[in-house]
Scaffold this motif. Structure first.
Motif, PDB file in Angstrom:
ATOM      1  N   LEU A  21       0.806  -1.253   0.212  1.00  0.00           N
ATOM      2  CA  LEU A  21       0.192   0.005   0.135  1.00  0.00           C
ATOM      3  C   LEU A  21       0.906   1.113  -0.045  1.00  0.00           C
ATOM      4  CD1 LEU A  21      -2.905  -0.886   2.533  1.00  0.00           C
ATOM      5  CD2 LEU A  21      -2.723  -1.369   0.063  1.00  0.00           C
ATOM      6  N   LYS A  22       0.855   1.870  -1.159  1.00  0.00           N
ATOM      7  CA  LYS A  22       1.713   3.348  -1.411  1.00  0.00           C
ATOM      8  C   LYS A  22       1.014   4.218  -0.429  1.00  0.00           C
ATOM      9  CE  LYS A  22       4.031   5.830  -4.903  1.00  0.00           C
ATOM     10  NZ  LYS A  22       5.303   5.163  -4.434  1.00  0.00           N
ATOM     11  N   SER A  23       1.676   4.862   0.616  1.00  0.00           N
ATOM     12  CA  SER A  23       1.303   5.620   1.494  1.00  0.00           C
ATOM     13  C   SER A  23       0.636   6.899   0.581  1.00  0.00           C
ATOM     14  CB  SER A  23       2.287   6.105   2.601  1.00  0.00           C
ATOM     15  OG  SER A  23       3.296   6.676   1.764  1.00  0.00           O
ATOM     16  N   ARG A 188      -7.742  27.583  -6.261  1.00  0.00           N
ATOM     17  CA  ARG A 188      -8.116  27.379  -4.979  1.00  0.00           C
ATOM     18  C   ARG A 188      -9.069  26.350  -4.862  1.00  0.00           C
ATOM     19  NH1 ARG A 188      -9.808  32.885  -4.162  1.00  0.00           N
ATOM     20  NH2 ARG A 188      -7.568  33.426  -4.282  1.00  0.00           N
ATOM     21  N   LYS A 189      -9.692  25.926  -5.989  1.00  0.00           N
ATOM     22  CA  LYS A 189     -10.776  24.880  -6.052  1.00  0.00           C
ATOM     23  C   LYS A 189     -10.204  23.407  -5.835  1.00  0.00           C
ATOM     24  CE  LYS A 189     -13.983  27.176  -8.602  1.00  0.00           C
ATOM     25  NZ  LYS A 189     -15.021  27.339 -10.094  1.00  0.00           N
ATOM     26  N   CYS A 190      -8.629  23.171  -6.170  1.00  0.00           N
ATOM     27  CA  CYS A 190      -8.184  22.200  -6.149  1.00  0.00           C
ATOM     28  C   CYS A 190      -7.266  21.798  -5.101  1.00  0.00           C
ATOM     29  CB  CYS A 190      -7.128  22.314  -7.668  1.00  0.00           C
ATOM     30  SG  CYS A 190      -7.970  22.854  -9.193  1.00  0.00           S
ATOM     31  N   ARG A 191      -7.230  20.362  -5.063  1.00  0.00           N
ATOM     32  CA  ARG A 191      -6.203  19.608  -4.168  1.00  0.00           C
ATOM     33  C   ARG A 191      -5.791  18.310  -5.059  1.00  0.00           C
ATOM     34  NH1 ARG A 191      -9.170  18.658   1.571  1.00  0.00           N
ATOM     35  NH2 ARG A 191      -7.221  17.777   2.132  1.00  0.00           N
ATOM     36  N   PHE A 192      -4.512  18.082  -4.510  1.00  0.00           N
ATOM     37  CA  PHE A 192      -3.817  17.060  -5.248  1.00  0.00           C
ATOM     38  C   PHE A 192      -3.423  15.872  -4.322  1.00  0.00           C
ATOM     39  CE2 PHE A 192      -3.630  21.005  -7.675  1.00  0.00           C
ATOM     40  CZ  PHE A 192      -3.959  20.601  -8.835  1.00  0.00           C
ATOM     41  N   PHE A 193      -3.366  14.554  -4.540  1.00  0.00           N
ATOM     42  CA  PHE A 193      -2.917  13.487  -3.734  1.00  0.00           C
ATOM     43  C   PHE A 193      -2.404  12.632  -4.556  1.00  0.00           C
ATOM     44  CE2 PHE A 193      -7.013  15.696  -2.278  1.00  0.00           C
ATOM     45  CZ  PHE A 193      -6.716  15.903  -1.009  1.00  0.00           C
ATOM     46  N   SER A 194      -1.382  11.833  -3.885  1.00  0.00           N
ATOM     47  CA  SER A 194      -0.979  10.562  -4.660  1.00  0.00           C
ATOM     48  C   SER A 194      -0.841   9.664  -3.490  1.00  0.00           C
ATOM     49  CB  SER A 194       0.501  10.915  -4.908  1.00  0.00           C
ATOM     50  OG  SER A 194       1.359  11.217  -3.911  1.00  0.00           O
ATOM     51  N   GLY A 195      -0.820   8.222  -3.941  1.00  0.00           N
ATOM     52  CA  GLY A 195      -0.811   6.965  -3.248  1.00  0.00           C
ATOM     53  C   GLY A 195      -1.882   6.207  -3.575  1.00  0.00           C
ATOM     54  N   GLU A 196      -1.854   4.984  -2.865  1.00  0.00           N
ATOM     55  CA  GLU A 196      -2.993   4.012  -3.083  1.00  0.00           C
ATOM     56  C   GLU A 196      -4.084   4.338  -2.677  1.00  0.00           C
ATOM     57  OE1 GLU A 196      -5.544   0.546  -2.435  1.00  0.00           O
ATOM     58  OE2 GLU A 196      -4.468   1.556  -0.767  1.00  0.00           O
ATOM     59  N   TRP A 197      -5.324   4.002  -3.411  1.00  0.00           N
ATOM     60  CA  TRP A 197      -6.763   4.482  -3.037  1.00  0.00           C
ATOM     61  C   TRP A 197      -7.290   4.514  -1.659  1.00  0.00           C
ATOM     62  CZ3 TRP A 197      -8.036   0.987  -7.624  1.00  0.00           C
ATOM     63  CH2 TRP A 197      -7.893   1.660  -9.077  1.00  0.00           C
ATOM     64  N   SER A 198      -6.998   3.472  -0.968  1.00  0.00           N
ATOM     65  CA  SER A 198      -7.351   3.193   0.184  1.00  0.00           C
ATOM     66  C   SER A 198      -6.567   4.122   1.342  1.00  0.00           C
ATOM     67  CB  SER A 198      -7.194   1.666   0.971  1.00  0.00           C
ATOM     68  OG  SER A 198      -5.846   1.354   0.860  1.00  0.00           O
ATOM     69  N   GLU A 199      -5.322   4.442   0.907  1.00  0.00           N
ATOM     70  CA  GLU A 199      -4.556   5.275   1.652  1.00  0.00           C
ATOM     71  C   GLU A 199      -5.153   6.775   1.515  1.00  0.00           C
ATOM     72  OE1 GLU A 199      -1.689   4.302   3.750  1.00  0.00           O
ATOM     73  OE2 GLU A 199      -2.709   2.488   3.744  1.00  0.00           O
ATOM     74  N   VAL A 200      -5.386   7.088   0.490  1.00  0.00           N
ATOM     75  CA  VAL A 200      -5.929   8.295   0.077  1.00  0.00           C
ATOM     76  C   VAL A 200      -7.330   8.534   0.793  1.00  0.00           C
ATOM     77  CG1 VAL A 200      -6.688   9.910  -1.798  1.00  0.00           C
ATOM     78  CG2 VAL A 200      -4.421   8.833  -2.132  1.00  0.00           C
ATOM     79  N   SER A 201      -8.134   7.502   0.602  1.00  0.00           N
ATOM     80  CA  SER A 201      -9.177   7.492   1.326  1.00  0.00           C
ATOM     81  C   SER A 201      -9.289   7.895   2.589  1.00  0.00           C
ATOM     82  CB  SER A 201     -10.233   6.278   1.152  1.00  0.00           C
ATOM     83  OG  SER A 201     -10.382   6.235  -0.179  1.00  0.00           O
ATOM     84  N   GLN A 202      -8.179   7.278   3.354  1.00  0.00           N
ATOM     85  CA  GLN A 202      -8.183   7.428   4.733  1.00  0.00           C
ATOM     86  C   GLN A 202      -7.581   8.739   5.298  1.00  0.00           C
ATOM     87  OE1 GLN A 202      -5.602   4.387   6.510  1.00  0.00           O
ATOM     88  NE2 GLN A 202      -5.479   5.211   8.641  1.00  0.00           N
ATOM     89  N   LEU A 203      -6.679   9.211   4.510  1.00  0.00           N
ATOM     90  CA  LEU A 203      -6.121  10.507   4.643  1.00  0.00           C
ATOM     91  C   LEU A 203      -7.150  11.590   4.464  1.00  0.00           C
ATOM     92  CD1 LEU A 203      -3.716  12.565   4.784  1.00  0.00           C
ATOM     93  CD2 LEU A 203      -3.606  12.624   2.278  1.00  0.00           C
ATOM     94  N   LEU A 204      -8.356  11.565   3.456  1.00  0.00           N
ATOM     95  CA  LEU A 204      -9.295  12.448   3.328  1.00  0.00           C
ATOM     96  C   LEU A 204     -10.169  12.298   4.443  1.00  0.00           C
ATOM     97  CD1 LEU A 204     -10.031  12.168  -0.245  1.00  0.00           C
ATOM     98  CD2 LEU A 204      -9.015  14.210   0.752  1.00  0.00           C
ATOM     99  N   LEU A 205     -10.442  11.197   4.870  1.00  0.00           N
ATOM    100  CA  LEU A 205     -11.528  11.051   5.805  1.00  0.00           C
ATOM    101  C   LEU A 205     -11.180  11.197   7.291  1.00  0.00           C
ATOM    102  CD1 LEU A 205     -13.266   7.619   4.680  1.00  0.00           C
ATOM    103  CD2 LEU A 205     -14.200  10.034   4.344  1.00  0.00           C
ATOM    104  N   SER A 206      -9.692  11.346   7.515  1.00  0.00           N
ATOM    105  CA  SER A 206      -9.185  11.493   8.762  1.00  0.00           C
ATOM    106  C   SER A 206      -8.773  12.990   8.893  1.00  0.00           C
ATOM    107  CB  SER A 206      -8.293  10.313   9.101  1.00  0.00           C
ATOM    108  OG  SER A 206      -7.188  10.519   8.346  1.00  0.00           O
ATOM    109  N   SER A 207      -8.690  13.553   7.912  1.00  0.00           N
ATOM    110  CA  SER A 207      -7.879  14.971   7.957  1.00  0.00           C
ATOM    111  C   SER A 207      -8.692  15.780   8.787  1.00  0.00           C
ATOM    112  CB  SER A 207      -7.710  15.486   6.377  1.00  0.00           C
ATOM    113  OG  SER A 207      -7.329  16.747   6.297  1.00  0.00           O
ATOM    114  N   ALA A 231     -10.083  -2.905  -3.535  1.00  0.00           N
ATOM    115  CA  ALA A 231      -9.856  -1.374  -3.161  1.00  0.00           C
ATOM    116  C   ALA A 231     -10.548  -0.351  -3.925  1.00  0.00           C
ATOM    117  CB  ALA A 231      -8.200  -1.288  -3.425  1.00  0.00           C
ATOM    118  N   LEU A 232     -10.755  -0.557  -5.073  1.00  0.00           N
ATOM    119  CA  LEU A 232     -11.414   0.525  -5.891  1.00  0.00           C
ATOM    120  C   LEU A 232     -13.023   0.653  -5.370  1.00  0.00           C
ATOM    121  CD1 LEU A 232     -11.634   2.581  -8.188  1.00  0.00           C
ATOM    122  CD2 LEU A 232     -12.096   0.895  -9.747  1.00  0.00           C
TER     123      LEU A 232
END
Length: 299
Positions: A21-23, A188-207, A231-232
């Motif tokens: 899982l790529k962080s 200002r409307k944009c955000r950019f993320f890298s990493g495996e899907w489940s890791e990105v989901s966790q980052l968004l939901l716990s931010s 994962a998808l």
């Protein structure tokens, strides 16, 4: 023309293995927008601006790629290295199928929150941004893709935006843009993320940052590997608004990799969370489809 990926095939089916899982990481937009476009060569397709991939690859081979995905791709003669590089250095053909469908079907982005999942060049998210989406987030597996391709493309497409300009008639950037006149409102409307899907989901939901689930998720050629379907599916179920819609473009079958439209449809049906329908079929060349997905209990 863009460096176009047409197959997402491999000569041999890769051995099944558990992928690491790529962080996840959020990429900040640099204050100096000129720096993002420095030494970039811009090209156009469908009135969208994108960096010339071959130039990016050359700079990466010269040491500008911390992940080393370009050298690994070259040495392995593969556009897909599961768990290492997931194809973001090409613009895959189904991306254009989905852009065409969104336009022809009159899909409205105004005031919508949008995720470009597996974004690569980010053209789908840029279309949503041009459609006056309220927020557009971009995700790709590789940080190199976000930094060297997605971010520059978004900035280039923001040039001459805002202030009531007609976006269809705004002048394209020069081949080597030297100064970015980007609208701060658009970025200002944009955000950019890298990493495996489940890791990105966790980052968004716990931010600590405010997060609202997406009204629209756009994704192209992300179902070529059946090992990633779980994962998808989980990512879509966690990040899509209860009345949101996913628009997914893919080939009917990915030879040598195993995935495809109907296999993913079957996976969705077995999970019994979403309803899906094929809203467009493209028979030119390898058969391709556009799939619309929504929660079963959505209005």
């Amino acid at each position: 023309s863009p460096r176009l990926g047409t197959s997402k095939e491999q000569d041999e089916t890769p051995p099944k293995k558990k992928l690491c899982l790529k962080s996840a990481k959020e990429h900040d937009i640099p204050e100096d927008l000129n720096k993002i476009l420095e030494n970039k060569v811009m090209e156009t397709v469908l009135d969208l601006y994108y960096v010339k991939m071959s130039v990016v690859e050359m700079t990466c081979l010269d040491g500008a790629d911390e992940e080393g995905i370009v050298s690994k791709s070259v040495s392995s003669h593969s556009d897909l290295i599961p768990g290492v590089y997931e194809g973001g250095l090409k613009i895959w053909e189904c991306t254009f199928d989905l852009i065409d469908y969104l336009s022809g079907a009159g899909i409205q982005f105004t005031n919508k929150t949008v995720l470009d999942l597996g974004c690569g060049a980010g053209l789908l998210g840029i279309v949503a941004l041009r459609g006056n989406a309220e927020k557009v987030h971009f995700q790709d597996y590789n940080s190199t893709v976000i930094d060297k391709i997605t971010l520059p493309n978004v900035v280039a497409n923001c040039i001459n935006w805002g202030n009531g300009d007609d976006k269809k008639t705004s002048k394209p950037p020069s081949k080597r843009p030297k100064k970015a006149a980007c609208s701060p409102d658009a970025l200002r409307k944009c955000r950019f993320f890298s990493g495996e899907w489940s890791e990105v989901s966790q980052l968004l939901l716990s931010s600590n940052k405010p997060f609202s689930r997406y009204d629209i998720i756009l994704t192209s050629e992300t179902i070529y590997n059946p090992d990633c379907y779980c994962a998808l599916h989980d990512t879509l179920s966690q990040l899509l608004d209860k009345n949101g819609h996913v628009f997914l473009a893919s080939k009917v079958h990915y030879f040598g990799v195993g995935g495809g439209t109907y296999l993913f449809e079957k996976f969705i049906e077995e999970r019994n969370v979403f309803k899906s329908s094929i809203v467009k079929t493209i028979d030119k060349g390898l058969q391709r489809c556009i799939m619309e997905i929504a929660f079963k209990d959505s209005s």
